[in-house]
Design a protein around this motif. Structure first.
Motif, PDB file in Angstrom:
ATOM      1  N   ALA A 149       0.922  -1.166   0.006  1.00  0.00           N
ATOM      2  CA  ALA A 149       0.023   0.090  -0.017  1.00  0.00           C
ATOM      3  C   ALA A 149       0.923   1.137   0.150  1.00  0.00           C
ATOM      4  O   ALA A 149       1.864   1.298   0.600  1.00  0.00           O
ATOM      5  CB  ALA A 149      -0.947   0.063   1.386  1.00  0.00           C
ATOM      6  N   THR A 150       0.408   2.299  -0.757  1.00  0.00           N
ATOM      7  CA  THR A 150       1.007   3.504  -0.836  1.00  0.00           C
ATOM      8  C   THR A 150      -0.119   4.819  -0.793  1.00  0.00           C
ATOM      9  O   THR A 150      -0.843   4.395  -1.526  1.00  0.00           O
ATOM     10  CB  THR A 150       1.973   3.606  -1.749  1.00  0.00           C
ATOM     11  N   ASP A 151       0.514   5.803  -0.433  1.00  0.00           N
ATOM     12  CA  ASP A 151      -0.329   7.061  -0.763  1.00  0.00           C
ATOM     13  C   ASP A 151       0.571   7.996  -1.549  1.00  0.00           C
ATOM     14  O   ASP A 151       0.139   9.132  -1.761  1.00  0.00           O
ATOM     15  CB  ASP A 151      -0.803   7.774   0.410  1.00  0.00           C
ATOM     16  N   GLY A 210       4.224   0.558   2.222  1.00  0.00           N
ATOM     17  CA  GLY A 210       4.553  -0.334   3.118  1.00  0.00           C
ATOM     18  C   GLY A 210       4.242  -1.673   2.228  1.00  0.00           C
ATOM     19  O   GLY A 210       3.600  -1.651   1.258  1.00  0.00           O
ATOM     20  N   GLU A 211       4.992  -2.773   2.672  1.00  0.00           N
ATOM     21  CA  GLU A 211       4.909  -3.967   1.818  1.00  0.00           C
ATOM     22  C   GLU A 211       5.302  -5.122   2.818  1.00  0.00           C
ATOM     23  O   GLU A 211       6.238  -4.962   3.527  1.00  0.00           O
ATOM     24  CB  GLU A 211       6.334  -4.067   0.680  1.00  0.00           C
ATOM     25  N   PHE A 212       4.444  -6.392   2.887  1.00  0.00           N
ATOM     26  CA  PHE A 212       4.775  -7.312   3.451  1.00  0.00           C
ATOM     27  C   PHE A 212       4.872  -8.317   2.613  1.00  0.00           C
ATOM     28  O   PHE A 212       4.168  -8.588   1.596  1.00  0.00           O
ATOM     29  CB  PHE A 212       3.413  -7.913   4.337  1.00  0.00           C
ATOM     30  N   ILE A 213       5.991  -9.254   2.892  1.00  0.00           N
ATOM     31  CA  ILE A 213       6.461 -10.473   1.843  1.00  0.00           C
ATOM     32  C   ILE A 213       6.411 -11.731   2.568  1.00  0.00           C
ATOM     33  O   ILE A 213       6.578 -12.039   3.610  1.00  0.00           O
ATOM     34  CB  ILE A 213       7.715 -10.016   1.184  1.00  0.00           C
ATOM     35  N   SER A 214       5.668 -12.606   2.018  1.00  0.00           N
ATOM     36  CA  SER A 214       5.383 -14.116   2.501  1.00  0.00           C
ATOM     37  C   SER A 214       5.686 -14.984   1.274  1.00  0.00           C
ATOM     38  O   SER A 214       5.092 -14.931   0.398  1.00  0.00           O
ATOM     39  CB  SER A 214       4.035 -14.136   3.036  1.00  0.00           C
ATOM     40  N   PRO A 215       6.216 -16.246   1.770  1.00  0.00           N
ATOM     41  CA  PRO A 215       6.389 -17.309   0.867  1.00  0.00           C
ATOM     42  C   PRO A 215       4.905 -17.992   0.577  1.00  0.00           C
ATOM     43  O   PRO A 215       4.410 -18.278   1.663  1.00  0.00           O
ATOM     44  CB  PRO A 215       7.397 -18.249   1.415  1.00  0.00           C
ATOM     45  N   VAL A 216       4.583 -18.470  -0.470  1.00  0.00           N
ATOM     46  CA  VAL A 216       3.685 -19.252  -0.980  1.00  0.00           C
ATOM     47  C   VAL A 216       3.948 -20.344  -1.691  1.00  0.00           C
ATOM     48  O   VAL A 216       5.123 -20.361  -2.416  1.00  0.00           O
ATOM     49  CB  VAL A 216       2.646 -18.444  -1.734  1.00  0.00           C
ATOM     50  N   GLU A 217       3.138 -21.493  -1.858  1.00  0.00           N
ATOM     51  CA  GLU A 217       3.668 -22.554  -2.583  1.00  0.00           C
ATOM     52  C   GLU A 217       3.756 -22.083  -4.217  1.00  0.00           C
ATOM     53  O   GLU A 217       3.165 -21.235  -4.623  1.00  0.00           O
ATOM     54  CB  GLU A 217       2.251 -23.675  -2.752  1.00  0.00           C
ATOM     55  N   PRO A 251       1.647   1.325  -8.381  1.00  0.00           N
ATOM     56  CA  PRO A 251       3.257   1.429  -8.638  1.00  0.00           C
ATOM     57  C   PRO A 251       4.149   0.319  -8.349  1.00  0.00           C
ATOM     58  O   PRO A 251       3.708  -0.555  -7.563  1.00  0.00           O
ATOM     59  CB  PRO A 251       3.297   2.735  -7.679  1.00  0.00           C
ATOM     60  N   ASP A 252       5.258   0.425  -8.980  1.00  0.00           N
ATOM     61  CA  ASP A 252       6.352  -0.558  -8.861  1.00  0.00           C
ATOM     62  C   ASP A 252       6.857  -0.602  -7.295  1.00  0.00           C
ATOM     63  O   ASP A 252       8.063   0.042  -7.529  1.00  0.00           O
ATOM     64  CB  ASP A 252       7.201  -0.679 -10.013  1.00  0.00           C
ATOM     65  N   CYS A 253       6.438  -1.061  -6.289  1.00  0.00           N
ATOM     66  CA  CYS A 253       6.962  -0.754  -5.145  1.00  0.00           C
ATOM     67  C   CYS A 253       8.350  -1.478  -4.844  1.00  0.00           C
ATOM     68  O   CYS A 253       9.202  -1.083  -4.149  1.00  0.00           O
ATOM     69  CB  CYS A 253       5.939  -1.316  -3.963  1.00  0.00           C
ATOM     70  N   PHE A 267       8.442  -7.340   6.655  1.00  0.00           N
ATOM     71  CA  PHE A 267       7.864  -5.912   6.232  1.00  0.00           C
ATOM     72  C   PHE A 267       8.897  -5.186   5.947  1.00  0.00           C
ATOM     73  O   PHE A 267       9.980  -5.004   6.683  1.00  0.00           O
ATOM     74  CB  PHE A 267       7.228  -5.286   7.363  1.00  0.00           C
ATOM     75  N   ARG A 268       8.636  -4.414   5.037  1.00  0.00           N
ATOM     76  CA  ARG A 268       9.706  -3.160   4.622  1.00  0.00           C
ATOM     77  C   ARG A 268       8.745  -2.031   4.192  1.00  0.00           C
ATOM     78  O   ARG A 268       7.774  -2.370   3.513  1.00  0.00           O
ATOM     79  CB  ARG A 268      10.654  -3.417   3.656  1.00  0.00           C
ATOM     80  N   GLY A 269       9.328  -1.006   4.472  1.00  0.00           N
ATOM     81  CA  GLY A 269       8.575   0.382   4.097  1.00  0.00           C
ATOM     82  C   GLY A 269       9.406   1.545   3.586  1.00  0.00           C
ATOM     83  O   GLY A 269      10.530   1.440   3.686  1.00  0.00           O
TER      84      GLY A 269
END
Length: 184
Positions: free
Chosen positions: A43-45, A50-57, A114-116, A175-177
């Motif tokens: 999400a961004t204004d 901010g960005e949360f990253i998680s592994p998925v199958e 946007p390309d976060c 998380f990274r922002g």
């Protein structure tokens, strides 16, 4: 039909970084992507991100949608409630189902987010001092409160002079922002 497990607290937390209204309608939501075994919530204004990253199958179907803020604002989650919800994509039908069975059908926002990742991966470093808007920094505290962190406002801002500053939290390894400084 494809389903994805999303952390509802992360969705709610990121909603604080999205604008309530904006002519750039594609920002008024949380961007969800799944690609190459990685789930990203962003999400961004335009001033903070901010960005949360998680592994998925790795077999998960790729997805690239924006969940409208008006949908996320309907979620009522208490501290004791489960952390996860289910995002279901069935052709043009999209819905989020909470653990208590509440289902929220929605139409994703049609727009290019946007390309976060590009912004967050930029390692440019200046030595000039920078000033930040405390209202922007308070959005990250709201994110921390939505995640029920013990110290919700204890984010670390990396010094990068007068360029966007990366933000992290020691309890949120995935998380990274980023926050924009005032421009002179």
């Amino acid at each position: 039909m494809t389903t994805y497990q999303l952390n509802i607290r992360e969705l709610i937390g990121l909603s604080h970084l999205a604008p309530k209204k904006d002519p750039r309608f594609y920002l008024v939501g949380v961007h969800v992507t799944v690609s190459e075994g990685v789930l990203r919530l962003e999400a961004t204004d335009g001033h903070c991100l901010g960005e949360f990253i998680s592994p998925v199958e790795i077999t998960s179907e790729p997805i690239n949608i924006i969940i409208p803020l008006e949908v996320i604002k309907q979620f009522k989650v208490a501290k004791a409630d489960p952390d996860y919800c289910t995002l279901t994509v069935d052709g043009d039908q999209h819905s989020i189902t909470l653990e208590n069975g509440a289902m929220f059908p929605f139409t994703p926002i049609d727009g290019k987010f946007p390309d976060c990742q590009r912004l967050l991966d930029d390692n440019e470093n200046e030595k000039e001092p920078a000033a930040f808007d405390f209202e922007l920094l308070a959005k990250f505290t709201k994110l921390g409160k939505a995640l029920c962190l013990e110290h919700p406002g204890m984010f670390v801002i990396e010094h990068r002079g007068n360029t966007p500053a990366p933000i992290t939290h020691e309890r949120l390894a995935h998380f990274r922002g980023m926050v924009m400084p005032f421009r002179q």
